[in-house]
Design an enzyme around this catalytic site. Structure first.
Site: not given
Ligand code: E4P
Length: 219
Positions: A83
């Site tokens: 990522k």
């Molecule tokens: C995506 O890969 C992220 O880990 C995640 O969806 C972030 O979500 P949040 O806005 O609830 O922290």
């Protein structure tokens, strides 16, 4: 639509993976820090628990170090997806990692322009953060739906991974708009199974069944 779990909590992942309904997992540095577990060991355990992609985020800010970190993470298991944050460094790292055959999830995408560039950098997944857009008064689902339409119009192969989902309706709206995948926090995943009328209906069926005095299994 593929369903990923958005968590680094191994016990939640094990429990929900046992349903056979979980295709993969996404983690991020905040989730990993919250788990209190050593990152690479934890990733190995998660990758052994789910069949599909497990997103593991780099933490460097320059492209060369992102690529180095990405190679280390990708070496942990065949189903690691590296990522990287969208931006110049992240997309440069994305293109290099993709040339090496490594899956890449471009994260922290908040508009169609970022998504188009991520697709051009051959991202495997592009992650729009729907809940965080809603939090600032924007239309998270609308932004995500626009990305889906643009990728389809231009034959771009990147998959839209609906992220930052806060409630079941976000998941359904992502599917309705054509997202190829959604990453769902465990609490929301549990909510997806449930409806008060299901509970009420089951209570009534079981009360009637108990009154009949019958049983299915021989004791
Ligand atoms: C995506 O890969 C992220 O880990 C995640 O969806 C972030 O979500 P949040 O806005 O609830 O922290």
């Amino acid at each position: 639509m593929k369903v990923f779990l958005d968590t680094a909590d191994l016990s939640e992942i094990e429990a929900l993976a046992a349903t056979g309904l979980v295709d993969g997992v996404t983690t991020n540095p905040s989730l990993v820090a919250r788990s209190g577990r050593p990152y690479k060991t934890l990733l190995g355990e998660i990758c052994a628990t789910v069949p599909g992609p497990v997103s593991a985020e780099v933490t460097a800010l320059d492209a060369a170090t992102m690529v180095e970190e990405g190679r280390v993470l990708a070496g942990i298991a065949h189903n690691i997806t590296v990522k990287v944050p969208v931006g110049e460094a992240g997309l440069k790292a994305c293109a290099t990692l993709r040339e090496e055959g490594i899956m890449v999830n471009v994260t922290l995408c908040f508009n169609a322009a970022q998504a188009l560039l991520a697709a051009k950098a051959q991202a495997t997944f592009v992650s729009p953060f729907i809940g965080r857009l809603d939090d600032v008064g924007a239309d998270g689902i609308g932004v995500m739906a626009d990305m889906v339409r643009l990728f389809a119009t231009h034959g771009l192969r990147s998959q839209v991974l609906a992220s930052s989902l806060r409630h079941p309706e976000h998941v359904v709206a992502a599917a309705r708009a054509g997202a190829q995948a959604a990453t769902v926090p465990p609490a929301v995943m549990h909510q997806l199974f449930a409806h008060p009328l299901t509970d009420r209906g089951l209570d009534a069926f079981l009360a009637d069944w108990a009154a009949s005095g019958q049983q299915i299994l021989d004791t």
